[in-house]
Design a protein around this motif. Structure first.
Motif, mmCIF file in Angstrom:
data_model
loop_
_atom_site.group_PDB
_atom_site.id
_atom_site.type_symbol
_atom_site.label_atom_id
_atom_site.label_comp_id
_atom_site.label_asym_id
_atom_site.label_seq_id
_atom_site.Cartn_x
_atom_site.Cartn_y
_atom_site.Cartn_z
ATOM 1 N N TYR A 1 -0.742 19.111 0.875
ATOM 2 C CA TYR A 1 -1.320 17.919 0.567
ATOM 3 C C TYR A 1 -2.195 17.124 1.702
ATOM 4 C CZ TYR A 1 1.932 18.659 -3.290
ATOM 5 O OH TYR A 1 2.450 19.253 -4.382
ATOM 6 N N CYS A 2 -1.407 17.283 2.879
ATOM 7 C CA CYS A 2 -1.971 16.693 4.184
ATOM 8 C C CYS A 2 -2.701 17.322 5.067
ATOM 9 C CB CYS A 2 -1.002 15.861 4.621
ATOM 10 S SG CYS A 2 -0.030 14.682 3.836
ATOM 11 N N ARG A 3 -3.044 18.479 4.663
ATOM 12 C CA ARG A 3 -3.637 19.754 5.442
ATOM 13 C C ARG A 3 -4.829 19.072 6.366
ATOM 14 N NH1 ARG A 3 -7.308 24.300 3.354
ATOM 15 N NH2 ARG A 3 -7.084 22.568 1.800
ATOM 16 N N ARG A 4 -5.770 18.251 5.746
ATOM 17 C CA ARG A 4 -6.885 17.771 6.313
ATOM 18 C C ARG A 4 -6.652 16.474 7.170
ATOM 19 N NH1 ARG A 4 -9.967 19.263 0.970
ATOM 20 N NH2 ARG A 4 -10.651 21.151 1.485
ATOM 21 N N ASP A 5 -5.601 15.905 6.968
ATOM 22 C CA ASP A 5 -5.395 14.646 7.663
ATOM 23 C C ASP A 5 -4.305 14.858 8.821
ATOM 24 O OD1 ASP A 5 -6.423 13.362 5.385
ATOM 25 O OD2 ASP A 5 -4.422 13.000 4.583
ATOM 26 N N LEU A 6 -4.093 15.938 8.897
ATOM 27 C CA LEU A 6 -3.098 16.369 10.309
ATOM 28 C C LEU A 6 -4.126 16.655 11.506
ATOM 29 C CD1 LEU A 6 -0.009 18.218 9.001
ATOM 30 C CD2 LEU A 6 -0.229 15.863 9.712
ATOM 31 N N VAL A 7 -3.605 16.134 12.457
ATOM 32 C CA VAL A 7 -4.211 16.333 13.843
ATOM 33 C C VAL A 7 -3.203 17.022 14.573
ATOM 34 C CG1 VAL A 7 -5.448 15.692 15.875
ATOM 35 C CG2 VAL A 7 -6.285 14.746 13.714
ATOM 36 N N PHE A 8 -3.321 18.511 15.082
ATOM 37 C CA PHE A 8 -2.298 18.782 15.941
ATOM 38 C C PHE A 8 -2.513 18.672 17.475
ATOM 39 C CE2 PHE A 8 -1.757 21.125 12.160
ATOM 40 C CZ PHE A 8 -0.321 20.936 11.942
ATOM 41 N N LEU A 9 -1.918 18.073 18.280
ATOM 42 C CA LEU A 9 -2.069 17.679 19.882
ATOM 43 C C LEU A 9 -2.152 18.946 20.677
ATOM 44 C CD1 LEU A 9 -1.029 14.117 19.676
ATOM 45 C CD2 LEU A 9 -3.358 14.780 19.037
ATOM 46 N N THR A 10 -1.062 19.905 20.368
ATOM 47 C CA THR A 10 -0.606 21.065 20.990
ATOM 48 C C THR A 10 -0.293 22.144 20.345
ATOM 49 O OG1 THR A 10 0.841 21.668 22.958
ATOM 50 C CG2 THR A 10 1.796 19.959 21.437
ATOM 51 N N ASP A 11 -0.229 23.239 20.692
ATOM 52 C CA ASP A 11 0.385 24.349 19.968
ATOM 53 C C ASP A 11 1.432 25.079 21.133
ATOM 54 O OD1 ASP A 11 -1.442 25.400 21.965
ATOM 55 O OD2 ASP A 11 -2.451 26.932 20.720
ATOM 56 N N ASP A 12 2.111 24.475 21.809
ATOM 57 C CA ASP A 12 3.288 24.618 22.710
ATOM 58 C C ASP A 12 4.483 24.872 22.092
ATOM 59 O OD1 ASP A 12 4.766 25.340 24.979
ATOM 60 O OD2 ASP A 12 4.553 23.126 25.719
ATOM 61 N N ALA B 1 0.855 -1.302 0.058
ATOM 62 C CA ALA B 1 -0.106 -0.018 -0.100
ATOM 63 C C ALA B 1 0.859 1.438 0.095
ATOM 64 C CB ALA B 1 -1.025 0.022 1.213
ATOM 65 N N PRO B 2 0.413 2.202 -0.575
ATOM 66 C CA PRO B 2 1.233 3.553 -0.963
ATOM 67 C C PRO B 2 1.214 4.030 0.547
ATOM 68 C CG PRO B 2 -0.984 3.890 -1.635
ATOM 69 C CD PRO B 2 -0.644 2.354 -1.517
ATOM 70 N N PRO B 3 2.276 4.791 1.087
ATOM 71 C CA PRO B 3 2.497 5.619 2.397
ATOM 72 C C PRO B 3 1.222 6.613 2.460
ATOM 73 C CG PRO B 3 3.862 6.339 0.962
ATOM 74 C CD PRO B 3 3.497 5.292 0.131
ATOM 75 N N THR B 4 0.817 6.779 3.584
ATOM 76 C CA THR B 4 -0.194 7.640 3.895
ATOM 77 C C THR B 4 0.468 9.264 4.119
ATOM 78 O OG1 THR B 4 0.073 7.591 6.323
ATOM 79 C CG2 THR B 4 -1.514 5.865 4.993
ATOM 80 N N CYS B 5 -0.254 10.118 4.299
ATOM 81 C CA CYS B 5 0.225 11.454 4.459
ATOM 82 C C CYS B 5 1.084 11.411 5.764
ATOM 83 C CB CYS B 5 -0.845 12.608 4.510
ATOM 84 S SG CYS B 5 -1.231 13.170 2.925
ATOM 85 N N TYR B 6 0.430 10.959 6.792
ATOM 86 C CA TYR B 6 1.035 10.761 8.085
ATOM 87 C C TYR B 6 2.336 10.102 8.101
ATOM 88 C CZ TYR B 6 1.748 10.128 12.968
ATOM 89 O OH TYR B 6 2.298 9.990 14.421
ATOM 90 N N SER B 7 2.492 8.998 7.528
ATOM 91 C CA SER B 7 3.637 8.088 7.397
ATOM 92 C C SER B 7 4.782 9.091 6.728
ATOM 93 C CB SER B 7 3.358 6.940 6.900
ATOM 94 O OG SER B 7 3.147 6.650 5.571
ATOM 95 N N ARG B 8 4.332 9.710 5.629
ATOM 96 C CA ARG B 8 5.261 10.522 4.854
ATOM 97 C C ARG B 8 5.861 11.682 5.601
ATOM 98 N NH1 ARG B 8 9.528 11.082 2.511
ATOM 99 N NH2 ARG B 8 9.709 12.721 0.655
#
Length: 133
Positions: free
Chosen positions: A103-114, A20-27
């Motif tokens: 490319y991965c803007r919608r796939d990312l989840v930021f857990l903090t802004d520290d 399977a191709p790499p996901t945005c997160y894995s890339r």
């Protein structure tokens, strides 16, 4: 015969999953680790230019929203434009930034802004990704 067919199906599924191709997160994760390793290598080798010692600290946590500003600032850092290793590192960072914001803007989840966490990360003696300058 049924056992052989089951084995063939199982192997086919395994090959399909592993190819399977790499996901945005894995890339993003692999590219950030590659950047950290390149930066560590740059810091540990004999400096070609004194400006290498003046580069800002680089610790990337792709789950921290402030990493986007950190990437922008590192690429915009005016020193070391004539050092090929730094130019290659900045190109990798520019690629990571582009992947993260487009490319991965919608796939990312930021857990903090520290943002302070990126300046002085918690040091772990077993964590090879932490680079101190």
């Amino acid at each position: 015969m049924k056992m052989l067919l089951s084995l063939v199906v199982l192997l086919s599924v395994f090959l399909l999953i592993s190819s399977a191709p790499p996901t945005c997160y894995s890339r993003i994760l692999s590219l950030s680790k590659e950047i950290m390793a390149s930066f560590k290598n740059l810091q540990n080798t004999e400096p070609v230019d004194p400006c290498v010692e003046m580069l800002p600290k680089l610790y990337l946590d792709i789950h921290n929203y402030c990493v986007l500003a950190k990437l922008r600032n590192f690429v915009a850092y005016p020193a070391c434009q004539r050092v090929p290793q730094v130019s290659a590192l900045k190109e990798k960072i520019r690629s990571l930034y582009t992947i993260m914001i487009s490319y991965c803007r919608r796939d990312l989840v930021f857990l903090t802004d520290d943002c302070d966490a990126l300046e002085s990360p918690i040091l772990s003696p077993t964590d090879p990704s932490v680079v101190q300058s």
